[in-house]
Scaffold this motif. Structure first.
Motif, short mmCIF file in Angstrom:
data_model
loop_
_atom_site.label_atom_id
_atom_site.label_comp_id
_atom_site.label_asym_id
_atom_site.label_seq_id
_atom_site.Cartn_x
_atom_site.Cartn_y
_atom_site.Cartn_z
N THR A 138 0.85 -1.19 0.00
CA THR A 138 0.00 0.00 0.00
C THR A 138 0.88 1.24 0.00
O THR A 138 2.12 1.15 0.05
N ALA A 139 0.25 2.40 0.01
CA ALA A 139 1.00 3.66 0.03
C ALA A 139 1.81 3.79 1.31
O ALA A 139 2.79 4.53 1.35
N ARG A 140 1.42 3.08 2.37
CA ARG A 140 2.13 3.17 3.65
C ARG A 140 3.26 2.15 3.76
O ARG A 140 3.91 2.07 4.79
N SER A 141 3.47 1.38 2.72
CA SER A 141 4.52 0.37 2.76
C SER A 141 5.90 1.00 2.64
O SER A 141 6.08 2.01 1.96
N ASP A 142 6.86 0.38 3.30
CA ASP A 142 8.25 0.82 3.22
C ASP A 142 8.96 -0.08 2.20
O ASP A 142 9.06 -1.29 2.41
#
Length: 203
Positions: free
Chosen positions: A151-155
């Motif tokens: 997701t957009a919050r993945s590192d």
């Protein structure tokens, strides 16, 4: 003499039968664990020639690999699972898919980027969106007791591949993927994959 000979012959035959039976039972028991092993890893590694990967997104989840269609590129899919993990609800495996340009050659090192979470895609029923993967894009999905995708919050700590060898039947890639999927799992790959080449679908 005849009676003794018959008795001795019968005793010898009984002894041989017993020995053969013991060996047969031993080898049968010895082979059973391999046939009943529910924890065997299942790996499906494919390089689809002349193909374009398709990714699916449901609501606000990350993009997940859905399949491939004929196209001007190469779609690579690394699917790993273990039935025992899936059965008992642990981290059962992963699917990593990436889209490569058609002109990849031995020695290339390519940096990958996830399919952007903001891409609108094409809306279908049940709030699902589909999009074609562009060259150098990839998706990661993990499954087991939780199901997650980038997701957009993945590192994204590492995401590139090196083409080590290409033949008509196989490709050897060194894959370095190190990503986090918030609230689910991290996936880290740093290894060679020997991948079967699949010819394009002429249908």
């Amino acid at each position: 003499m005849n009676t003794r000979f018959v008795v001795r012959t019968l005793l010898v035959l009984v002894a041989i039968t017993a020995v053969v039976g013991i060996f047969a039972a031993f080898f049968t028991v010895w082979r059973l664990p391999a046939r009943q092993d529910d924890n065997r890893a299942v790996d499906r590694f494919f390089w689809h020639d002349y193909s374009n990967g398709v990714a699916k997104q449901r609501r606000d989840s990350g993009w997940q690999y859905q399949g491939q269609i004929n196209g001007l590129g190469s779609c690579v899919v690394l699917h790993h699972s273990q039935s025992q993990h899936e059965k008992y609800g642990q981290n059962g495996g992963y699917v990593v898919a990436f889209q490569l340009p058609l002109d990849v050659v031995e020695g290339d090192q390519l940096t990958l980027s996830p399919v952007p979470a903001t891409r609108s895609g094409e809306l279908h029923p049940h709030e699902q969106r589909f999009t074609l993967m562009l060259p150098h894009e990839f998706t990661v999905t993990t499954f087991g007791d939780h199901f997650g995708s980038i997701t957009a919050r993945s590192d994204i700590r590492e995401s590139f591949i090196t083409v080590k060898q290409m033949t008509q039947k196989h490709v050897i890639l060194h894959v370095q993927i190190d990503v986090s999927i918030p609230e689910f799992y991290d996936l880290k790959l740093d290894r060679d994959f020997t991948i079967q080449r699949v010819p394009p679908d002429d249908a």
